[in-house]
Design an enzyme around this catalytic site. Structure first.
Site, short mmCIF file in Angstrom:
data_model
loop_
_atom_site.label_atom_id
_atom_site.label_comp_id
_atom_site.label_asym_id
_atom_site.label_seq_id
_atom_site.Cartn_x
_atom_site.Cartn_y
_atom_site.Cartn_z
N ASP A 1 -4.35 2.34 -5.03
CA ASP A 1 -2.96 2.09 -4.65
C ASP A 1 -2.80 0.72 -4.01
O ASP A 1 -1.85 0.48 -3.26
CB ASP A 1 -2.46 3.17 -3.69
CG ASP A 1 -3.26 3.21 -2.39
OD1 ASP A 1 -4.42 2.76 -2.41
OD2 ASP A 1 -2.73 3.68 -1.37
N ASP B 1 0.85 -1.19 0.00
CA ASP B 1 0.00 0.00 0.00
C ASP B 1 0.89 1.24 0.00
O ASP B 1 1.88 1.30 0.72
CB ASP B 1 -0.89 0.00 1.24
CG ASP B 1 -1.98 1.05 1.17
OD1 ASP B 1 -2.99 0.80 0.51
OD2 ASP B 1 -1.80 2.13 1.77
#
Length: 596
Positions: free
Chosen positions: A302, A261
């Site tokens: 993301d 992430d």
């Protein structure tokens, strides 16, 4: 390109002049025209041989080489040159490129005739035809690939060798097969010209089939590929994860699931725009794709993942390499990009896809809670798995926290030092808590308390906060009230024990602190940690009333006051954190903390 044109144009002109001086018979001219038309049709529809469309071959090679075997080099050169020229001009290719390819084909066709021109007389027969076809085909391909690869290498400023090898690897096998087909085409023509149609029809159908088959493969690839990064998409990830789990169950190979992430990605998009965010994702994808043996995926936003063969230690090392590569990558013009990575392994932690994903997600959440920019391997003793209801409560709590953190910005506006100080104390407090082996939840709470510990100063007059000299009695009373003010400002936000730790973060081990005179173990551990972090940063920072002092001087003072003002265990945890994170080595002359 100029050199190729300078060599190729005279060859094409020479072939034309040779035919003009010694014109072929009408039958030969019609036959040559047929081969030209077949080559032109083939050049108009080259056959792609890779999903990216970067490499293709033309069946024109068969008819050019066959015409050379049957009619000689002049007709072969003209057939090759004008078939590619007409095809490229009809496709509106740039003129300079079309002329360059024309010259290249002319030189390659001339090279293909060398085995026949140099062969000793008396070499008739099908065997000699096959040898001449194969040798001529090798020379045609060698000249063509060498000239085209050299131009690509020079234009892209890359080394010739990898470009040359890549083109030879992709097109070489196809051209080798077509050399034999050219020999077959020539042999059929020599036996009976009409037999050539037995070969030509299936060849063009094969080309059409290859194009349709490749289109189908490309469609399948797109259905499993993220369009921005070129990584596998969510569908591809699920398929690969299930296959890896099955192999792990059967004892074939262990693997790790790394969930990746981007830290503060929304902030990057908001400040720099989505193109900057896309650039970051493309760079991270490049790094993930380069991991040996790994398969990388992007789900959307993301959220990325990496499936990596190996044990837990190998996966953790790979995660650290990825984080380091991204932090030191090609994004110098942007704010520092950091990653948080959660890791779970099969069959070590789970042998079911859903559970493995939950464990990796819990590890990722733990990495985020512990300050981001780190990798966290799932450990049942340290990583907690949250229910959906708990995650919802956490999200609500995070919203309240953001409101409290915004108040810190008001303090920062009143006193620039206070804002920098709060951030530094939060990081020091986090490091101390980790050194004391606190749980992830406590580490996160301590860091938050460190960030908010001066929140009460929002109510202190600027004249008192920014006074350069010593404070009088009333001013000191106002400053001392900030811990209670901060506590009351946080009431109703359900931040226990953070608010209590802020209330007591000026209590001293010997009971001489404020606001309630707590002593020893009765002072909450979070408050004891903040007190040490607060004091250390204050000593090592430049203030209006004292200059910044060294780490050694600060540690000497903290150790001197251990078990009177400070918890000695917390002081030593700070020293260990400084050694681990900042590479600071204490001077041997520094006194050690004695036991309580």
């Amino acid at each position: 390109m100029a050199a190729v044109l300078a060599a190729g144009i005279p060859v094409v002109a020479g072939a034309g002049a040779g035919l003009a001086l010694s014109p072929p018979s009408a039958g030969t001219a019609l036959a040559a025209l047929l081969f030209f038309v077949l080559a032109l049709l083939a050049d108009s529809k080259p056959v792609p041989i890779d999903e990216r469309g970067e490499h293709s071959v033309s069946l024109a090679f068969i008819f050019i080489l066959a015409s050379q075997l049957i009619f000689g080099w002049e007709i072969a050169v003209l057939t090759a040159s004008f078939s590619i020229l007409v095809a490229q001009l009809s496709e509106q290719r740039p003129l300079v490129r079309a002329v360059f390819n024309t010259a290249t084909y002319g030189l390659a066709a001339l090279a293909s005739s060398l085995p026949g021109l140099l062969a000793p007389p008396g070499g008739d027969g099908h065997g000699a035809l096959i040898v001449e076809a194969f040798a001529g085909g090798v020379l045609f391909v060698a000249v063509n690939v060498l000239l085209v690869s050299t131009v690509i290498s020079l234009a892209s400023a890359t080394r010739l060798r990898p470009v040359l090898l890549e083109n030879a690897r992709c097109t070489g096998p196809a051209f080798a097969v077509m050399a034999f087909l050219a020999a077959l085409a020539a042999a059929l023509w020599l036996v009976e010209p009409v037999l050539l149609m037995l070969l030509t029809g299936p060849l063009f159908l094969l080309g059409l089939y290859q194009r349709a088959s490749l289109s189908s493969r490309i469609a399948t690839l797109h259905a499993h590929t993220d369009s921005l990064t070129g990584l596998g998409n969510h569908r591809s990830y699920q398929l690969a994860l299930r296959e890896a789990i099955e192999r792990a169950k059967e004892g074939e190979a262990s693997f790790g699931l790394l969930l990746v992430d981007v830290d503060n990605f929304k902030r990057v998009n908001d400040i720099y725009g989505h193109p900057a965010g896309d650039e970051i994702l493309i760079e991270i994808a490049r790094v993930l794709r380069a991991v040996d043996g790994g398969a990388a995926f992007r789900f959307g936003g993301d959220e990325l993942a990496l499936l990596l063969p190996g044990d837990r230690d190998a996966c953790l090392r790979a995660a650290e390499r990825v984080r380091t590569a991204v932090a030191g990558g090609r994004l110098d013009a942007r704010p520092p990009v950091t990653l948080s990575v959660g890791i779970a392994c099969a069959p070590l932690h789970a042998t079911e896809t859903d559970r493995l994903q939950r464990l990796a997600d819990a590890a990722l959440y733990s990495a985020k809670r512990r300050g981001k920019n780190r990798s966290c391997l799932y450990d049942p003793a340290r990583v907690r798995i949250y229910t959906p209801a708990e995650l919802a409560r956490q999200a609500e709590r995070q919203g309240r926290l953001r409101g409290a953190e915004n108040l810190v910005q008001v303090v920062d506006a009143k006193d620039a030092y206070a804002g920098r100080h709060s951030q530094a104390v939060a990081e020091l407090a986090r490091g101390i808590a980790e050194q004391l082996d606190a749980s992830d939840e406590v580490v996160e709470q301590v860091a938050l308390a460190g960030l908010l510990h001066d929140l009460g100063k929002i109510a202190i007059p600027d004249a008192v906060l920014q006074k350069p000299g010593r404070l009088d009695l009333e001013e000191r009373r106002l400053i001392r009230s900030h811990s209670e003010l901060g506590y009351h400002l946080l009431e109703g936000l359900e931040l226990d024990p953070v608010d209590r730790w802020i209330l007591h973060h000026h209590e001293h081990w010997d009971g001489s602190g404020y606001p309630h005179g707590l002593a020893g173990e009765s002072i909450p551990i979070g408050s004891r940690i903040i007190l040490v972090a607060d004091a250390f940063h204050a000593i090592t920072s430049e203030r209006t009333y004292h200059p910044a002092r060294s780490f050694g001087a600060a540690v000497r003072e903290l150790r001197a006051k251990a078990w009177r003002q400070f918890d000695g265990t917390v002081v030593e945890a700070l020293v260990a954190h400084l050694e681990r994170s900042a590479g600071w080595v204490p001077d041997e002359s520094l006194p050690a903390v004695v036991s309580a």
